[in-house]
Design a protein around this motif. Structure first.
Motif, PDB file in Angstrom:
ATOM      1  N   LEU A 145      -4.223   3.268  -3.949  1.00 31.91           N
ATOM      2  CA  LEU A 145      -3.349   2.203  -4.859  1.00 31.91           C
ATOM      3  C   LEU A 145      -2.866   1.295  -3.771  1.00 31.91           C
ATOM      4  N   VAL A 146      -2.622   0.045  -4.049  1.00 31.60           N
ATOM      5  CA  VAL A 146      -1.664  -0.925  -3.399  1.00 31.60           C
ATOM      6  C   VAL A 146      -0.424  -1.013  -4.192  1.00 31.60           C
ATOM      7  N   GLU A 147       0.695  -0.763  -3.615  1.00 28.05           N
ATOM      8  CA  GLU A 147       1.987  -0.642  -4.272  1.00 28.05           C
ATOM      9  C   GLU A 147       2.858  -1.899  -3.392  1.00 28.05           C
ATOM     10  N   ALA A 148       3.266  -2.655  -4.003  1.00 28.29           N
ATOM     11  CA  ALA A 148       4.243  -3.522  -3.558  1.00 28.29           C
ATOM     12  C   ALA A 148       5.691  -3.656  -4.157  1.00 28.29           C
ATOM     13  N   LEU A 160      -5.230  -9.501  -2.286  1.00 29.66           N
ATOM     14  CA  LEU A 160      -5.815  -8.818  -3.505  1.00 29.66           C
ATOM     15  C   LEU A 160      -5.265  -9.284  -4.579  1.00 29.66           C
ATOM     16  N   ASP A 161      -5.943  -9.424  -5.610  1.00 29.46           N
ATOM     17  CA  ASP A 161      -5.716  -9.937  -7.071  1.00 29.46           C
ATOM     18  C   ASP A 161      -5.616  -8.877  -7.746  1.00 29.46           C
ATOM     19  N   GLY A 162      -5.031  -8.547  -8.787  1.00 27.48           N
ATOM     20  CA  GLY A 162      -4.988  -7.528  -9.860  1.00 27.48           C
ATOM     21  C   GLY A 162      -3.860  -7.388 -10.764  1.00 27.48           C
ATOM     22  N   VAL A 163      -4.339  -6.657 -11.886  1.00 22.87           N
ATOM     23  CA  VAL A 163      -3.237  -6.461 -12.847  1.00 22.87           C
ATOM     24  C   VAL A 163      -2.435  -5.232 -12.741  1.00 22.87           C
ATOM     25  N   VAL A 164      -1.080  -5.340 -12.721  1.00 22.86           N
ATOM     26  CA  VAL A 164      -0.017  -4.281 -12.543  1.00 22.86           C
ATOM     27  C   VAL A 164      -0.254  -3.080 -13.562  1.00 22.86           C
ATOM     28  N   VAL A 165      -0.455  -1.960 -12.950  1.00 18.45           N
ATOM     29  CA  VAL A 165      -0.248  -0.975 -13.715  1.00 18.45           C
ATOM     30  C   VAL A 165       0.615   0.193 -13.382  1.00 18.45           C
ATOM     31  N   ALA A 166       0.961   0.981 -14.652  1.00 17.01           N
ATOM     32  CA  ALA A 166       2.054   1.841 -14.347  1.00 17.01           C
ATOM     33  C   ALA A 166       1.791   2.837 -13.266  1.00 17.01           C
ATOM     34  N   GLY A 167       2.664   3.454 -12.396  1.00 19.36           N
ATOM     35  CA  GLY A 167       2.510   4.306 -11.490  1.00 19.36           C
ATOM     36  C   GLY A 167       2.911   5.681 -12.226  1.00 19.36           C
ATOM     37  N   SER A 204       2.532  -0.788   0.462  1.00 18.13           N
ATOM     38  CA  SER A 204       1.940   0.452   0.727  1.00 18.13           C
ATOM     39  C   SER A 204       0.531   0.330   0.369  1.00 18.13           C
ATOM     40  N   VAL A 205      -0.464   0.671   1.159  1.00 16.32           N
ATOM     41  CA  VAL A 205      -1.858   0.980   0.823  1.00 16.32           C
ATOM     42  C   VAL A 205      -2.110   2.186   1.008  1.00 16.32           C
ATOM     43  N   GLY A 206      -2.715   2.957   0.075  1.00 23.31           N
ATOM     44  CA  GLY A 206      -3.157   4.258   0.374  1.00 23.31           C
ATOM     45  C   GLY A 206      -3.257   5.281  -0.723  1.00 23.31           C
ATOM     46  N   SER A 211      12.920   2.287  -4.695  1.00 22.68           N
ATOM     47  CA  SER A 211      12.159   1.243  -4.361  1.00 22.68           C
ATOM     48  C   SER A 211      10.882   0.901  -5.207  1.00 22.68           C
ATOM     49  N   PRO A 212      11.417   0.574  -6.618  1.00 21.00           N
ATOM     50  CA  PRO A 212      10.020   0.363  -7.644  1.00 21.00           C
ATOM     51  C   PRO A 212       9.066  -0.488  -7.204  1.00 21.00           C
ATOM     52  N   THR A 213       7.898  -0.128  -7.229  1.00 22.24           N
ATOM     53  CA  THR A 213       6.734  -1.040  -6.789  1.00 22.24           C
ATOM     54  C   THR A 213       5.850  -1.253  -7.912  1.00 22.24           C
ATOM     55  N   ALA A 214       5.211  -2.395  -7.854  1.00 27.43           N
ATOM     56  CA  ALA A 214       4.349  -2.959  -8.762  1.00 27.43           C
ATOM     57  C   ALA A 214       2.713  -2.493  -8.234  1.00 27.43           C
TER      58      ALA A 214
END
Ligand SMILES: Cc1cc2nc3c(=O)[nH]c(=O)nc-3n(C[C@H](O)[C@H](O)[C@H](O)COP(=O)(O)O)c2cc1C
Length: 123
Positions: A70-73, A5-12, A56-58, A21-24
């Motif tokens: 979201l996809v959170e990496a 998946l390609d995308g721009v990192v948004v604020a959570g 994490s996807v969901g 565990s900070p995620t992108a």
């Protein structure tokens, strides 16, 4: 090859740093052909560097009844601000499904064991 998946990192919600565990985060539509769950992943940054990640996807069922998908990496070996970067998240083996927990502490413990599983599977 696996999916990516390609995308721009948004604020959570900026809760991830507190949990350890900070995620992108990337927004994804419901139509992305990927089941909710926790995956072994690899993230490629704009500078071309590649990083092992627990992905994490969901919809974060521990916090929301019907949250945004979201996809959170969580990058295992990276400490820095990724907001606004265009990244690629490669999705590997499914580790488990998404769930809610009795307490936030249990979620934190589960994420720690997910990270161990990702390290073991990345070798
Ligand atoms: C490896 C990993 C596994 C996760 N598993 C779950 C889960 O099972 N249930 C859930 O509600 N959230 C899960 N999450 C998402 C966290 O709830 C989320 O990253 C945290 O609340 C921070 O959110 P924020 O980025 O919006 O601040 C997981 C996150 C990671 C990195």
């Amino acid at each position: 090859m696996g999916s990516y998946l390609d995308g721009v990192v948004v604020a959570g919600d900026r809760r991830g740093r507190k949990l350890g565990s900070p995620t992108a985060n990337l927004r994804i539509g419901a139509d992305v052909g990927l089941a909710d769950g926790v995956y072994v992943g690899t993230v490629e940054l704009e500078d071309g560097t590649r990083h092992s990640a627990a992905v994490s996807v969901g919809r974060r069922p521990h916090y929301y009844e019907a949250g945004e998908r979201l996809v959170e990496a969580y990058l295992l070996d990276f400490d820095g601000d990724l907001y606004g970067q265009k990244i690629r998240v490669e999705i590997g083996t499914l580790v488990r499904g998404q769930r809610s927990f009795e307490s936030e502490e249990e979620l934190v413990e589960q994420i720690a064991s997910d990270v161990e599983a990702v390290r073991a599977l990345h070798g």
